[in-house]
Write a protein that holds these residues in place. Sequence first.
Motif, PDB file in Angstrom:
ATOM      1  N   PHE A 180     -11.072 -82.814 -21.364  1.00 37.82           N
ATOM      2  CA  PHE A 180     -12.425 -83.018 -20.848  1.00 37.82           C
ATOM      3  C   PHE A 180     -12.629 -81.974 -19.747  1.00 37.82           C
ATOM      4  CE2 PHE A 180     -15.696 -85.127 -18.254  1.00 37.82           C
ATOM      5  CZ  PHE A 180     -16.593 -85.530 -19.242  1.00 37.82           C
ATOM      6  N   PRO A 181     -13.862 -81.453 -19.532  1.00 38.25           N
ATOM      7  CA  PRO A 181     -14.052 -80.382 -18.559  1.00 38.25           C
ATOM      8  C   PRO A 181     -13.400 -80.605 -17.195  1.00 38.25           C
ATOM      9  CG  PRO A 181     -16.048 -80.670 -19.827  1.00 38.25           C
ATOM     10  CD  PRO A 181     -15.090 -81.732 -20.290  1.00 38.25           C
ATOM     11  N   LEU A 182     -13.375 -81.841 -16.697  1.00 27.47           N
ATOM     12  CA  LEU A 182     -12.604 -82.164 -15.494  1.00 27.47           C
ATOM     13  C   LEU A 182     -11.511 -83.145 -15.900  1.00 27.47           C
ATOM     14  CD1 LEU A 182     -15.450 -82.438 -12.818  1.00 27.47           C
ATOM     15  CD2 LEU A 182     -13.814 -80.587 -13.139  1.00 27.47           C
ATOM     16  N   ALA A 183     -11.866 -84.414 -15.993  1.00 25.07           N
ATOM     17  CA  ALA A 183     -10.949 -85.435 -16.503  1.00 25.07           C
ATOM     18  C   ALA A 183     -11.772 -86.652 -16.886  1.00 25.07           C
ATOM     19  CB  ALA A 183      -9.893 -85.811 -15.462  1.00 25.07           C
ATOM     20  N   ASN A 184     -11.294 -87.398 -17.857  1.00 26.60           N
ATOM     21  CA  ASN A 184     -11.981 -88.605 -18.306  1.00 26.60           C
ATOM     22  C   ASN A 184     -10.962 -89.463 -19.035  1.00 26.60           C
ATOM     23  OD1 ASN A 184     -13.585 -90.585 -19.472  1.00 26.60           O
ATOM     24  ND2 ASN A 184     -15.265 -89.188 -19.938  1.00 26.60           N
ATOM     25  N   SER A 185     -10.617 -90.612 -18.446  1.00 28.42           N
ATOM     26  CA  SER A 185      -9.566 -91.448 -19.032  1.00 28.42           C
ATOM     27  C   SER A 185     -10.012 -92.151 -20.304  1.00 28.42           C
ATOM     28  CB  SER A 185      -9.071 -92.480 -18.013  1.00 28.42           C
ATOM     29  OG  SER A 185     -10.139 -93.297 -17.574  1.00 28.42           O
ATOM     30  N   GLU A 186     -11.310 -92.123 -20.597  1.00 25.76           N
ATOM     31  CA  GLU A 186     -11.826 -92.691 -21.847  1.00 25.76           C
ATOM     32  C   GLU A 186     -12.500 -91.572 -22.636  1.00 25.76           C
ATOM     33  OE1 GLU A 186     -14.187 -96.183 -21.378  1.00 25.76           O
ATOM     34  OE2 GLU A 186     -12.642 -97.263 -20.263  1.00 25.76           O
ATOM     35  N   TRP A 187     -11.672 -90.735 -23.227  1.00 27.22           N
ATOM     36  CA  TRP A 187     -12.170 -89.568 -23.977  1.00 27.22           C
ATOM     37  C   TRP A 187     -11.270 -89.374 -25.199  1.00 27.22           C
ATOM     38  CZ3 TRP A 187     -16.612 -87.191 -23.899  1.00 27.22           C
ATOM     39  CH2 TRP A 187     -16.752 -85.924 -24.474  1.00 27.22           C
ATOM     40  N   PRO A 188     -11.524 -90.142 -26.278  1.00 30.76           N
ATOM     41  CA  PRO A 188     -10.648 -90.071 -27.444  1.00 30.76           C
ATOM     42  C   PRO A 188     -10.685 -88.724 -28.146  1.00 30.76           C
ATOM     43  CG  PRO A 188     -12.591 -91.387 -27.926  1.00 30.76           C
ATOM     44  CD  PRO A 188     -12.633 -91.097 -26.456  1.00 30.76           C
ATOM     45  N   SER A 189      -9.538 -88.334 -28.678  1.00 30.42           N
ATOM     46  CA  SER A 189      -9.452 -87.081 -29.430  1.00 30.42           C
ATOM     47  C   SER A 189      -8.447 -87.244 -30.557  1.00 30.42           C
ATOM     48  CB  SER A 189      -9.017 -85.928 -28.520  1.00 30.42           C
ATOM     49  OG  SER A 189      -8.981 -84.716 -29.245  1.00 30.42           O
ATOM     50  N   GLU A 190      -8.854 -86.904 -31.769  1.00 29.94           N
ATOM     51  CA  GLU A 190      -7.951 -86.955 -32.917  1.00 29.94           C
ATOM     52  C   GLU A 190      -7.188 -85.634 -32.996  1.00 29.94           C
ATOM     53  OE1 GLU A 190      -7.903 -88.025 -37.678  1.00 29.94           O
ATOM     54  OE2 GLU A 190      -9.754 -87.276 -36.766  1.00 29.94           O
ATOM     55  N   ILE A 191      -5.888 -85.709 -32.760  1.00 30.22           N
ATOM     56  CA  ILE A 191      -5.026 -84.530 -32.738  1.00 30.22           C
ATOM     57  C   ILE A 191      -4.128 -84.572 -33.967  1.00 30.22           C
ATOM     58  CG2 ILE A 191      -3.296 -83.260 -31.420  1.00 30.22           C
ATOM     59  CD1 ILE A 191      -4.381 -84.717 -28.905  1.00 30.22           C
ATOM     60  N   SER A 192      -4.112 -83.485 -34.738  1.00 22.59           N
ATOM     61  CA  SER A 192      -3.339 -83.419 -35.978  1.00 22.59           C
ATOM     62  C   SER A 192      -2.093 -82.553 -35.794  1.00 22.59           C
ATOM     63  CB  SER A 192      -4.194 -82.847 -37.111  1.00 22.59           C
ATOM     64  OG  SER A 192      -5.312 -83.668 -37.366  1.00 22.59           O
ATOM     65  N   GLU A 199       1.366 -81.560 -43.838  1.00 28.32           N
ATOM     66  CA  GLU A 199       0.625 -82.443 -42.939  1.00 28.32           C
ATOM     67  C   GLU A 199       1.528 -83.586 -42.479  1.00 28.32           C
ATOM     68  OE1 GLU A 199      -2.420 -82.086 -41.801  1.00 28.32           O
ATOM     69  OE2 GLU A 199      -2.836 -80.264 -42.932  1.00 28.32           O
ATOM     70  N   MET A 200       1.709 -83.698 -41.171  1.00 24.75           N
ATOM     71  CA  MET A 200       2.502 -84.797 -40.623  1.00 24.75           C
ATOM     72  C   MET A 200       1.638 -86.019 -40.334  1.00 24.75           C
ATOM     73  SD  MET A 200       4.804 -82.581 -37.955  1.00 24.75           S
ATOM     74  CE  MET A 200       5.825 -83.953 -37.458  1.00 24.75           C
ATOM     75  N   GLY A 201       0.347 -85.784 -40.073  1.00 27.12           N
ATOM     76  CA  GLY A 201      -0.552 -86.888 -39.738  1.00 27.12           C
ATOM     77  C   GLY A 201      -1.266 -86.601 -38.433  1.00 27.12           C
ATOM     78  N   SER A 202      -1.989 -87.582 -37.935  1.00 26.84           N
ATOM     79  CA  SER A 202      -2.756 -87.399 -36.708  1.00 26.84           C
ATOM     80  C   SER A 202      -2.603 -88.605 -35.797  1.00 26.84           C
ATOM     81  CB  SER A 202      -4.235 -87.163 -37.024  1.00 26.84           C
ATOM     82  OG  SER A 202      -4.790 -88.294 -37.683  1.00 26.84           O
ATOM     83  N   TRP A 203      -2.961 -88.394 -34.552  1.00 27.34           N
ATOM     84  CA  TRP A 203      -2.896 -89.438 -33.513  1.00 27.34           C
ATOM     85  C   TRP A 203      -4.122 -89.297 -32.642  1.00 27.34           C
ATOM     86  CZ3 TRP A 203      -1.991 -88.005 -28.204  1.00 27.34           C
ATOM     87  CH2 TRP A 203      -1.879 -89.097 -27.334  1.00 27.34           C
ATOM     88  N   ILE A 204      -4.695 -90.411 -32.223  1.00 26.61           N
ATOM     89  CA  ILE A 204      -5.872 -90.367 -31.359  1.00 26.61           C
ATOM     90  C   ILE A 204      -5.446 -90.562 -29.912  1.00 26.61           C
ATOM     91  CG2 ILE A 204      -8.067 -91.446 -30.767  1.00 26.61           C
ATOM     92  CD1 ILE A 204      -8.476 -92.067 -33.695  1.00 26.61           C
ATOM     93  N   SER A 205      -5.587 -89.514 -29.134  1.00 29.44           N
ATOM     94  CA  SER A 205      -5.319 -89.587 -27.704  1.00 29.44           C
ATOM     95  C   SER A 205      -6.435 -90.386 -27.036  1.00 29.44           C
ATOM     96  CB  SER A 205      -5.256 -88.185 -27.100  1.00 29.44           C
ATOM     97  OG  SER A 205      -5.294 -88.223 -25.692  1.00 29.44           O
ATOM     98  N   PRO A 206      -6.092 -91.318 -26.150  1.00 30.03           N
ATOM     99  CA  PRO A 206      -7.142 -92.153 -25.537  1.00 30.03           C
ATOM    100  C   PRO A 206      -7.949 -91.447 -24.459  1.00 30.03           C
ATOM    101  CG  PRO A 206      -4.997 -92.777 -24.671  1.00 30.03           C
ATOM    102  CD  PRO A 206      -4.738 -91.774 -25.770  1.00 30.03           C
ATOM    103  N   GLY A 207      -7.383 -90.406 -23.816  1.00 29.26           N
ATOM    104  CA  GLY A 207      -8.141 -89.799 -22.732  1.00 29.26           C
ATOM    105  C   GLY A 207      -7.431 -88.640 -22.065  1.00 29.26           C
TER     106      GLY A 207
END
Length: 300
Positions: A180-192, A199-207
Motif C-alpha cells: 500500500f502507498p504507506l501502510a494499510n493492515s486491511e489491504w488484501p493481495s493475491e500473491i502467486s 504453478e505452486m498456487g497463491s496466497w492472499i496476504s491480509p495487509g
Amino acid sequence: MQLEIDKESLPVYEALASDVRLRIIQLLSKNKMNLKQIADTLELSSPIVSKHVEKLEQAGIIRTEKIPGKSGLQRVSFLKVEHMEINFPKKIQDSYAIHETSVPIGHYTDYDVLPTCGLASSKEFIGILDQPKYFMAPQRVDAGILWFTQGFVEYKLPNYLNPDEQLHQIDISFEIGSEFPLANSEWPSEISFSLNGHEMGSWISPGDFADKRGKMTPDWWPSKLNQYGLLKTLQITSAGTYIDGDQISDLTINDLDVSIDGWTLRIEVREDAKHVGGVTLFGKKFGNHEQDIIFKLYYI
C-alpha cells in the motif's frame, strides 16, 4: 501484529486470556470509547475496567490518548491491532538430509513490476521510488526490502542435489506482505508462486503492516511506511503444495524435474488476481525475521 512462541509475546497472550478484555476489544473494534463508556456498557466499576484497559495497553493491543472533552481532558481508548498471527516453531525433518540456500531479496535475476514500487538497503532508498527502471540498478543486490503493486520478481539458485540423492520435500520461507502507498493492515493481495514454470498456487496476504516497528527495520526507515510482513513457508511434498500447512495446489515433488541444474522461483501479483494489492518482500535487515529467502531441499 506477529507473535512468536516466546517470552516476549507473553503479555499479549495474557491480555487475551480474559473474557472482560475480549469484550473490551470487541467494543473498541466498533468505536473509540472513554473509560466511563466502557464501564457503563460492561456494567462494571471504572477501577476494574481501568486495570483491564491498562493490561491491553501494555500488550500493545489498544492505545489510550487524552483528548478535550466537556469537562476538560478525557482518556479515550481505541483498538490499535487489526490482525494477529502466531508463528509456531518449525518442525525439523530429522530423517532427511538438508541442502539449505539463503537468497538475498535483491538478488533477483528477472523482474517486471508496476508502481507503486521501490527498493531500499539497510542505509537508504535505492534510486527513485515508483520508477521500475531502478530495479536494474547495480545497488539492487544490497536491497533489504522491495515492493511493487503488480508484476513479478524471479530468483535463480543452484540445485545442489547429486544424481544419487532422492528429493522428498522443498521448503521455501520468506517474510512477505501486501503493498500500500504507506501502510494499510486491511489491504488484501493475491500473491502467486511458481517454481521452474510449475504453478505452486497463491496466497492472499491480509495487509501491509505498520502498527509497530519491525524488529530488524533500520532506524532511518520512516514509521509511516510498512514495517514488517508475515513469515510464510511454502512446502512442496509428495501429497501436494502447502503454505503453512494449508494446501494451495496439487503440485507434488514427483511433478518436478530434479535432474536440472537450477531452480527458478517466481513471486508474482497478476493483472487478473482476485486482489491486486501488491507485494512487499523483507530481507534479514528489515521486518521481524532475520532472514532472506530460505530454500531447503530435504533428501535421502
